[in-house]
Motif scaffolding. Sequence first.
Motif, PDB file in Angstrom:
ATOM      1  N   UNK A 165      -2.361   9.977  10.166  1.00  0.00           N
ATOM      2  CA  UNK A 165      -3.307   8.233   9.392  1.00  0.00           C
ATOM      3  C   UNK A 165      -2.994   7.393  10.701  1.00  0.00           C
ATOM      4  N   UNK A 166      -4.781   7.866  11.315  1.00  0.00           N
ATOM      5  CA  UNK A 166      -4.349   6.325  12.333  1.00  0.00           C
ATOM      6  C   UNK A 166      -5.172   5.562  12.292  1.00  0.00           C
ATOM      7  N   UNK A 167      -4.705   4.376  11.895  1.00  0.00           N
ATOM      8  CA  UNK A 167      -6.101   3.030  11.375  1.00  0.00           C
ATOM      9  C   UNK A 167      -6.293   1.741  12.459  1.00  0.00           C
ATOM     10  N   UNK A 168      -6.470   0.712  11.677  1.00  0.00           N
ATOM     11  CA  UNK A 168      -6.219  -0.213  12.935  1.00  0.00           C
ATOM     12  C   UNK A 168      -4.961  -0.976  11.660  1.00  0.00           C
ATOM     13  N   UNK A 169      -5.082  -2.470  12.539  1.00  0.00           N
ATOM     14  CA  UNK A 169      -4.016  -3.255  12.475  1.00  0.00           C
ATOM     15  C   UNK A 169      -3.350  -3.979  11.063  1.00  0.00           C
ATOM     16  N   UNK A 170      -5.097  -4.540   9.973  1.00  0.00           N
ATOM     17  CA  UNK A 170      -5.108  -4.758   9.201  1.00  0.00           C
ATOM     18  C   UNK A 170      -4.585  -4.317   8.082  1.00  0.00           C
ATOM     19  N   UNK A 171      -3.768  -2.706   7.976  1.00  0.00           N
ATOM     20  CA  UNK A 171      -3.257  -2.241   7.158  1.00  0.00           C
ATOM     21  C   UNK A 171      -1.901  -1.803   7.621  1.00  0.00           C
ATOM     22  N   UNK A 172      -1.163  -2.449   8.196  1.00  0.00           N
ATOM     23  CA  UNK A 172      -0.229  -2.888   8.412  1.00  0.00           C
ATOM     24  C   UNK A 172       0.492  -3.734   6.949  1.00  0.00           C
ATOM     25  N   UNK A 173       0.256  -3.850   6.821  1.00  0.00           N
ATOM     26  CA  UNK A 173       1.382  -4.214   5.144  1.00  0.00           C
ATOM     27  C   UNK A 173       0.747  -3.588   4.362  1.00  0.00           C
ATOM     28  N   UNK A 174       0.115  -2.382   4.744  1.00  0.00           N
ATOM     29  CA  UNK A 174      -0.617  -1.599   3.377  1.00  0.00           C
ATOM     30  C   UNK A 174       0.471  -0.775   3.193  1.00  0.00           C
ATOM     31  N   UNK A 228       6.330  -8.395  -8.456  1.00  0.00           N
ATOM     32  CA  UNK A 228       6.258  -8.807  -8.575  1.00  0.00           C
ATOM     33  C   UNK A 228       6.792 -10.022  -7.453  1.00  0.00           C
ATOM     34  N   UNK A 229       8.280  -9.685  -7.134  1.00  0.00           N
ATOM     35  CA  UNK A 229       8.345 -11.113  -6.032  1.00  0.00           C
ATOM     36  C   UNK A 229       8.719 -10.575  -4.755  1.00  0.00           C
ATOM     37  N   UNK A 230       8.097  -9.077  -4.577  1.00  0.00           N
ATOM     38  CA  UNK A 230       7.879  -9.106  -3.334  1.00  0.00           C
ATOM     39  C   UNK A 230       7.432 -10.001  -2.309  1.00  0.00           C
ATOM     40  N   UNK A 231       8.340  -9.822  -0.301  1.00  0.00           N
ATOM     41  CA  UNK A 231       7.637 -10.508   0.306  1.00  0.00           C
ATOM     42  C   UNK A 231       6.256  -9.720   0.074  1.00  0.00           C
ATOM     43  N   UNK A 232       6.478  -9.131   0.146  1.00  0.00           N
ATOM     44  CA  UNK A 232       5.613  -8.153   1.177  1.00  0.00           C
ATOM     45  C   UNK A 232       4.278  -8.326  -0.336  1.00  0.00           C
ATOM     46  N   UNK A 233       3.215  -9.130  -0.480  1.00  0.00           N
ATOM     47  CA  UNK A 233       2.054  -9.169  -1.366  1.00  0.00           C
ATOM     48  C   UNK A 233       1.415  -8.153  -1.879  1.00  0.00           C
ATOM     49  N   UNK A 256       7.053 -16.491  -5.170  1.00  0.00           N
ATOM     50  CA  UNK A 256       6.662 -14.997  -5.747  1.00  0.00           C
ATOM     51  C   UNK A 256       6.435 -15.252  -7.222  1.00  0.00           C
ATOM     52  N   UNK A 257       5.895 -13.739  -6.905  1.00  0.00           N
ATOM     53  CA  UNK A 257       4.686 -13.514  -8.281  1.00  0.00           C
ATOM     54  C   UNK A 257       5.464 -14.025  -9.588  1.00  0.00           C
ATOM     55  N   UNK A 258       4.499 -13.476 -10.749  1.00  0.00           N
ATOM     56  CA  UNK A 258       4.962 -13.982 -12.175  1.00  0.00           C
ATOM     57  C   UNK A 258       4.905 -12.842 -13.005  1.00  0.00           C
ATOM     58  N   UNK A 259       5.668 -11.804 -13.762  1.00  0.00           N
ATOM     59  CA  UNK A 259       4.793 -10.464 -14.637  1.00  0.00           C
ATOM     60  C   UNK A 259       4.099 -10.716 -14.951  1.00  0.00           C
ATOM     61  N   UNK A 260       3.290 -10.093 -15.228  1.00  0.00           N
ATOM     62  CA  UNK A 260       2.190  -9.880 -16.578  1.00  0.00           C
ATOM     63  C   UNK A 260       2.532  -9.663 -17.878  1.00  0.00           C
ATOM     64  N   UNK A 269      -4.467 -12.927 -10.231  1.00  0.00           N
ATOM     65  CA  UNK A 269      -4.543 -14.307  -8.970  1.00  0.00           C
ATOM     66  C   UNK A 269      -4.140 -15.336  -8.994  1.00  0.00           C
ATOM     67  N   UNK A 270      -3.874 -16.049  -9.890  1.00  0.00           N
ATOM     68  CA  UNK A 270      -2.344 -16.891 -10.271  1.00  0.00           C
ATOM     69  C   UNK A 270      -1.552 -16.370 -10.120  1.00  0.00           C
ATOM     70  N   UNK A 271      -1.104 -15.265 -10.765  1.00  0.00           N
ATOM     71  CA  UNK A 271       0.609 -14.795 -11.060  1.00  0.00           C
ATOM     72  C   UNK A 271       1.265 -13.699  -9.631  1.00  0.00           C
ATOM     73  N   UNK A 272      -0.489 -13.947  -9.233  1.00  0.00           N
ATOM     74  CA  UNK A 272      -0.060 -12.466  -7.864  1.00  0.00           C
ATOM     75  C   UNK A 272       1.083 -13.334  -6.710  1.00  0.00           C
ATOM     76  N   UNK A 273       1.318 -14.937  -7.510  1.00  0.00           N
ATOM     77  CA  UNK A 273       2.002 -16.008  -6.109  1.00  0.00           C
ATOM     78  C   UNK A 273       1.376 -16.268  -4.401  1.00  0.00           C
TER      79      UNK A 273
END
Length: 600
Positions: free
Chosen positions: A264-273, A215-220, A176-180, A167-171
Amino acid sequence: MSHPNEEAAAVKPSNFLRAIIERDLEQGGLQGRHFAGTPGDAAHHAAGPLDAAKIRTRFPPEPNGYLHIGHAKSICLNFGLARDYGGICHLRFDDTNPEKEEQEYVDAIKEMVAWLGWNWDVKDAAGQSHSHLFYASNYFDFMYRAAEYLVSAGLAYVDEQTPEEIRANRGDFSKPGVNSPFRDRTPEANLLRLQEMKDGLHADGSMILRAKIDMASPNINLRDPALYRIRRATHHNTGDQWCIYPMYTFAHPIEDALERITHSVCTLEFEDQRPFYDWLLGKLADGGLLAHPLPKQYEFGRLNLSYVVTSKRKLRQLVDEGHVTGWDDPRLPTLVGMRRRGYTPESIRNMVEATGVTKSNAWLDYSVLDGCLRADLEGKAARASAVLDPLKLKLSNWAELFGSAEHREPCSAPAHPHHPEMGLRQFSLGPEVWVEQEDFMEVPSKGYHRLFPGNKTRLKYGYVIECTGCEKDADGKVTAVLANVVPDTKSGTPGADSVKVKGVITWVGAHEAVAAELRLYDRLFTEAQPDAGEADFITALNPNSCRVVTGYLEPSLAAWPAAQQVQFERHGYFVSDRVDHRADKPVFNKITGLRDGWGK
Ligand code: ATP
Ligand code: MG
């Protein structure tokens, strides 16, 4: 009644999903010619016969609770698109999380999708029926092989950091996150670890399989998302066969691809996925595990209903803490609750249609749903007389006029004013009838045309009567109204309306009235968006959301079946309760009034 799966595609308002599907159908090639699953896989057969010209959609509930009105939106949208474009819609249980899922929910979900009118058995051109009911857990073997492939291709690794470290290293959004430290192990070492995970050599939570992306992607969601976790739990379908389970974000795209879902139709909260969805399927296709064309994900806005909550977790809390009587409490927006309340599948489907598909979350008011219910029931619900707040009316000259107090005067009324084929309701008038409390005023207000001393009114489908006064108890409370029948004024007989009256009153003969428990429902919460603010949504519960009264019904309702809608003239639409109603102990739920009464 036509089955919605087979209804002709009526002209529907267009929306962005229809536009996409129409474009794709025009361009063709929705389905690849070959299926890349390995023979022997359960998934290999999942898609059924392929047709390059057909779209495939799916409704993918997680069997961890009861469906609600928001799910109805998704169900009608997915099955409706498949129907309208000659495609197929799958019912797929997204059962990848063993801890919260139960067979009870699987059964309840199937029942409700069918109740809404949809069918997952599809006939092919030869008339052969194919079931398009699927379980994600049937693809566990394929998913594991997909994980092995990603590991061997250097696209996934086993991470042994603690959950806290991960969790901590995800940023976060700003960092940005930190590589494992485990990120650069060799594919061979990772493969070994993955097998050990599968073979139960490691404790729950001690390690996870992660995709190796950025790990540095702007999309978590692209910062090395988890693919598999260790969890010793018995699964409703696979039992104890697995001690590792795929994460939803990994499993879902694979399920869609194996079933050859096109949209594949889904609700908005999956947009970032979506970027991960495309990344994963693209990599598996590169590796030859899946074939192009791959499914595409499209997001639409959730449907929310005002004055209720629609999160499964909050609905469960209402049930578990006893704020409602169960999942099927008629005040809940669960589909079992709405069915028990008396909403029809047609009214729910029409409401979904009426609210359209947009890119933003929509708040729907009950008045829209109630409007759809009235539109559906107006033309088909039988009519009946009912008195909800009873007051005795005594016809003082009855015995004198008809020669005996035992005399009964037969009356009738159409079961439906516009459908003579529905027949007549028969009932009778006697010396005592029940009327509504509000139909008598000792001192009338201006414009009041009902019962007050000296005034003439008509008992609907019966005689004109003239009010002469009332009886009171020691406290001065009115206990009965007194009136005389005006001779030769019986409704339907020649010259009956020679006496002009302004008021018409609903009534039920006391000698034949059917006493019934009437459950009068109001909104469950006092706030339109009870879970929007800081305060606990429980504090916004409406303490008066269910008022139970004893009313009197006309005799045509004496042997009324359970779960059957009826319009109580002037009061609104009611339904006999599907659980508690008995012929000898009638119970009716109020669905809604005859016109929009919300907010009054
Ligand atoms: P909840 O958020 O109430 O727990 P969920 O989304 O977790 O529900 P799922 O079983 O995952 O429940 O939902 C199945 C499908 O229904 C998903 O495709 C989801 O997007 C859709 N869905 C869920 N809630 C709504 C809603 N309010 N409006 C439209 N679609 C919805
Ligand atoms: Mg969900």
